[in-house]
Design an enzyme around this catalytic site. Structure first.
Site, short mmCIF file in Angstrom:
data_model
loop_
_atom_site.label_atom_id
_atom_site.label_comp_id
_atom_site.label_asym_id
_atom_site.label_seq_id
_atom_site.Cartn_x
_atom_site.Cartn_y
_atom_site.Cartn_z
N VAL A 299 0.84 -1.21 0.00
CA VAL A 299 0.00 0.00 0.00
C VAL A 299 0.87 1.25 0.00
CG1 VAL A 299 -1.67 1.32 1.34
CG2 VAL A 299 -1.97 -1.14 1.07
N ASP A 346 -5.63 22.32 -42.09
CA ASP A 346 -6.39 22.47 -43.32
C ASP A 346 -6.61 23.97 -43.55
OD1 ASP A 346 -8.03 21.69 -45.52
OD2 ASP A 346 -9.79 22.09 -44.30
N ASP A 649 -12.05 20.23 -41.23
CA ASP A 649 -13.50 20.25 -41.05
C ASP A 649 -14.22 19.40 -42.08
OD1 ASP A 649 -13.03 21.77 -43.28
OD2 ASP A 649 -14.40 23.40 -42.73
N ASP A 653 -10.44 15.10 -44.39
CA ASP A 653 -9.47 15.27 -43.30
C ASP A 653 -9.57 14.17 -42.26
OD1 ASP A 653 -8.64 17.80 -44.32
OD2 ASP A 653 -10.39 18.72 -43.41
#
Length: 931
Positions: A299, A346, A649, A653
């Site tokens: 632990v 882009d 967009d 792409d």
């Protein structure tokens, strides 16, 4: 009904999609023959059914989504969780039920959080399937019928008209003034003229295949007949879907580093556990005691809260990004942003507005500038001071009457985007296009066709106070100029075209070099020839008088230039990757300040990966690229060690977005792109990406600070248990397992909150991107963690050994309680000073941090002084003097840490003294920003 002679056997039908036939390089009749169809009657129903069984449905095949159970099992197999499961099992065996329950809850929390995030990953290919066109007009059995697009097969003859979505890939058979908008596939912003003419070469880029139409592109003008050549997964859209399926999402840099760190910690933890167990056996301790020691050590050494806390920090970062209009799908992508070293953007709709706009006007041999953005009708046409105010009436006639598009006052466009730009220009010179069209209807017209590249309309118009019969012509500058015999100069003085031809050619070239799409306007008076014009309007498109030219561009987003500059200051390379021609893209890149170097898709495809990798530093513009090119660029850049962000967009792409380390989709883009990307910019603002990178860097810095704090604490606990076991202090048990878990859950949580809420460094975006090859657990960092851990261990051990009273593993005692309190207070103060490095943690703002850190102090007091917590944790009440002693011991930790950081800052300053800034140096950057 088609004749039986022409109907082929099933085995004779060409496997069109499998061979990727170059249909654009074959004559239309050859294509029809190869597809075994008929232009007049189409396919028979039986033949269509046979082909559907062979080729399948005209739909995109979806990837099977992983089940929640499978994802949960995957999370459970994580090394950290497996170690915790082992701890829980052993705890049950020896009767440490409370410990087992707490650890099991922690494992469950880790699994649930991880599974929940994975389930949010959407299927990109499913989005492609949803884009299928519902209906198509198809010739079957000699009759024109309307069918579901999914029922189309290769060889079907389909009718298209303006407003249609192309239902499958096809070869044009006939067309009339056909234009399609292919931005969703190729990234080219302007509509593409189409005609059935056979192309001479087979290796024509996708965007230049003028005799082909492609699935899910839109028809903006004209009519056509096409024969379906590819359906379903064999279409260009289907190939993108195949690429999406083939691209496996990669782990983020943070995921890879945390996995490596977990393995290192696992080795340390289980080596320590083994040592403690061996020592216990040698001493003759009982099995239960030995296992208790092992659990306590496990632990202590396993960073039980690491996954949970990192998830919480990333979730906090995701909320910050959402407030900045950047939505991430997976929490680990927040950190990936901070490592971004290259952005492939882009152009259309990302860096630009995807709204065609007239920027430059050459009218009557004079230059005019046009301001205003997009399809907003507000703006002015300005000219050189001292010139007389121009009369744009003749040009305005051409802008309004020689076009068909409409633009509402809100900017909604119906029709060709380029014509929409002309309508907006007319509004800027004070002319209303719809009203002008109603007032002066067409008497005759020559519709635009890509074969002759012009449009002509004939009207009765007022000219100089008299109604005249006027021909208006609009088209490509070279075509219009070739049909002109005169040209207007200022004051509408007509001169022979030869006197100004070179001047007009130079003006056209000047606009083209700026990346503008140029349209020319001309006119001719044809009084008394109405009947002859109506009989043969084409024959009158000659002997024209040149009026002027307009330069049209898809303008940059206003914030894009500042965003690119900020990226460069942050050491991030920005490249433009577009379907537009390289010359257009280069002009946009120059305005953006991207850097030198442009290349076209054909040149790119001719380069090997090694050549491309070597040339990348000198290339910043990639024009006329295909989806495969974008995917390849991301792959090559990643192999060079770059952390790549890709923005886009459009559907074309999508595959590159999925391949990139951080795919960034625009909110207004296609659903496919949003699903493929890892982040969505809801405001379509490229500048938001830079803000998101800033937030990502800040979150990464916070994670580093947290891990530094957490690892120091873990090392202190490991050393504490090892020393206690080796020297048989309190039977080898320095703290109970529940004490350690209480520290993880109720003490360290609050210093972590302080780290999370600490404001970012002011120079965050003036630093180079971090090296993704340099892991968080590098040698320097590991040494620092160990040093801080030794400090906390030494203070805690000294406090425990010097505390009054006897130690015991079976009942509460002062030494163990003292160690617990000193460790808690030390952790709180360590969190305060470790929140920044190498900056001082005691600098402002500090008041908010102190308010948060007061909570674990109170919790520690409760753990020691409240009855039920004493029984659970095996603590005992302390006197006032003992509390002060604990505080004194704990204060040693921040004092030493701050002294060490101050020494490092001093050495760095001596090695890198600041350079004096001259006044001119200070003023010039500000001047540049103002400009």
């Amino acid at each position: 009904m088609a004749s039986t002679e022409r109907t082929p056997k099933r085995s004779d039908i060409p496997a069109t999609g499998q061979t990727h036939t170059t249909w654009h390089a074959q004559r239309a009749d050859v294509v029809v023959s190869a597809l075994a169809t008929d232009t007049q009657t189409g396919l028979t129903s039986d033949e269509a059914g046979e082909r559907r069984r062979r080729y399948g449905s005209n739909s995109i095949v979806s990837e099977p989504a992983p089940s929640a159970r499978a994802l949960a099992l995957l999370q459970l197999k994580d090394l950290m969780n497996l170690m915790l499961v082992a701890v829980a099992v052993v705890s049950v065996v020896i009767g440490e039920i409370p410990t087992a329950i707490v650890v099991a809850v922690l494992v469950g929390l880790n699994v649930v959080l991880g599974t929940r995030q994975e389930l949010k990953a959407r299927a990109s290919v499913d989005a492609l399937a949803k884009m299928q066109t519902p209906q198509a007009r198809v010739t079957r059995d000699g009759t024109l019928v309307q069918l579901a697009a999914t029922d189309l097969v290769p060889g079907d003859v389909v009718q298209l008209e303006a407003g249609d979505i192309v239902p499958a890939d096809g070869r044009l058979l006939t067309s009339a003034t056909l234009e399609t908008q292919e931005a969703a596939l190729t990234g080219e912003s302007a509509p593409v003229p189409k005609d059935p003419q056979t192309l001479g070469a087979a290796d024509v880029p996708l965007g230049d295949r003028s005799n082909m139409v492609f699935q899910n592109t839109s028809v903006t003008r004209g009519t056509a007949t096409m024969v379906v050549t590819e359906t379903g997964m064999h279409t260009q859209m289907g190939r993108i879907a195949s690429m999406l399926s083939a691209v496996a999402p990669s782990k983020s840099p943070l995921q890879r580093e945390l996995n490596s760190l977990t393995k290192v910690l696992g080795i340390i933890a289980w080596t320590a556990v083994a040592l403690i167990v061996v020592l216990g056996v040698i001493r003759g301790q009982s099995v239960t005691t030995v296992l208790l020691l092992g659990i306590s050590m496990g632990v202590s050494a396993i960073p039980t809260g690491l996954p949970t806390f990192v998830q919480a920090m990333l979730a906090y970062g995701a909320r910050q990004l959402a407030e900045a209009k950047a939505v991430v799908k997976n929490l680990t992508d927040v950190e990936t942003l901070g490592a971004t070293s290259a952005i492939n953007s882009d152009k259309t709709g990302t860096l630009t507005m995807n709204q065609m706009t007239v920027r430059s006007l050459y009218f009557h041999c004079r230059w005019y500038s046009v301001d205003g953005e997009g399809y907003s009708k507000s703006g002015r046409v300005t000219h050189v001071a001292g010139e007389s105010a121009p009369d744009f009436t003749l040009l305005a006639y051409g802008l309004c009457l020689d076009s068909d598009a409409t633009v509402s006052d809100s900017g909604q466009v119906v029709g060709d985007p380029t014509e929409a730009a002309l309508v907006v220009l007319a509004a800027k010179v004070g002319v209303d296009a719809p009203q002008t069209r109603r007032t002066y209807p067409r008497v005759a017209a020559v519709p635009f066709d890509s074969a002759y590249k012009f449009m002509a309309t004939f009207h009765h118009l007022p000219v100089d106070g008299t109604t005249r019969f006027v021909e208006l012509v609009k088209g490509g500058p070279d075509v219009v100029l070739a049909r002109c015999t005169n040209a207007f100069r200022p004051g509408r003085q007509a001169v022979p075209i030869g006197d100004v031809r070179q001047e007009l050619i130079a003006a056209n070239q000047a606009m083209s070099e700026k990346g503008l799409r140029v349209l020319a306007f001309a006119a001719r008076v044809l009084d008394g020839q109405e009947q002859a014009v109506q009989a043969d309007p084409m024959s009158f498109v000659e002997d024209l008088t040149f009026v002027g030219m307009v330069g049209i561009i898809d303008p940059l987003r206003p914030e894009a230039i500042d965003a690119v500059r900020t990226a460069h200051e942050a050491g991030i390379e920005v490249r433009m990757i577009t379907g537009d021609h390289a010359i257009t893209a280069s002009a946009i890149a120059a305005e953006l300040g991207l850097g030198a170097g442009a290349i076209g898709g054909t040149e790119l495809q001719a380069m090997t990966d090694e050549e491309l990798s070597a040339a990348l530093p000198d290339l910043h513009v990639f024009g006329r690229v295909t989806p495969q090119d974008k995917l390849r660029l991301a792959d090559v850049m990643q192999k060079t060690g770059a952390v790549v962000a890709m923005t886009g967009d459009a559907v074309n792409d999508a595959a590159a977005l999925k391949k990139a380390d951080i795919g960034v989709a625009m909110g207004s883009g296609s659903e496919v792109t949003k699903q493929a990307g890892k982040m969505v910019l809801t405001d379509d603002n490229f500048g938001t990406l830079i803000s998101a990178i800033r937030l990502g860097r800040n979150i990464y810095d916070k994670i580093v600070s947290y891990i530094r704090y957490q690892m120091s604490k873990l090392f202190s606990l490991v050393l504490l248990f090892l020393v206690a076991s080796i020297f048989d202090i309190n039977d080898g048990v320095a703290l109970t397992p529940l004490m350690v878990l209480f520290q993880h859950f109720f003490i360290t949580l609050f210093p972590v909150a302080v780290i999370m809420l600490d404001p970012p460094a002011p120079d965050l975006m003036n630093k180079a991107p971090r090296d993704p090859k340099l892991p968080i657990a590098n040698r320097r960092a590991f040494t620092q963690w160990l040093a801080y851990g030794i400090l906390q261990f030494a203070v805690t051990l000294a406090a425990m050994l010097l505390a009054p009273g006897e130690m015991s593993t079976t009942e509460a005692n002062v030494p163990m309680t003292t160690a617990f309190v000193v460790l808690s207070f030390g952790s709180v103060l360590a969190g305060l000073v470790m929140r920044r490095d190498p900056e001082s943690g005691l600098e402002a703002p500090i008041l908010g941090a102190l308010k948060i850190l007061s909570i674990p102090v109170v919790v520690t007091v409760f753990a020691v002084e409240i009855g039920f917590l004493q029984e659970l944790l095996m603590t005992t009440s302390l006197t006032g003097g003992q509390w002060l002693a604990c505080l004194g011991w704990a204060l040693i930790v921040p004092i030493v840490v701050e002294a060490e950081k101050a020494l490092r800052r001093r050495r760095h300053l001596q090695a890198h003294p600041p350079t004096p800034i001259r006044a001119a140096d200070a003023v010039e950057p500000q001047r540049a920003r103002t400009l």
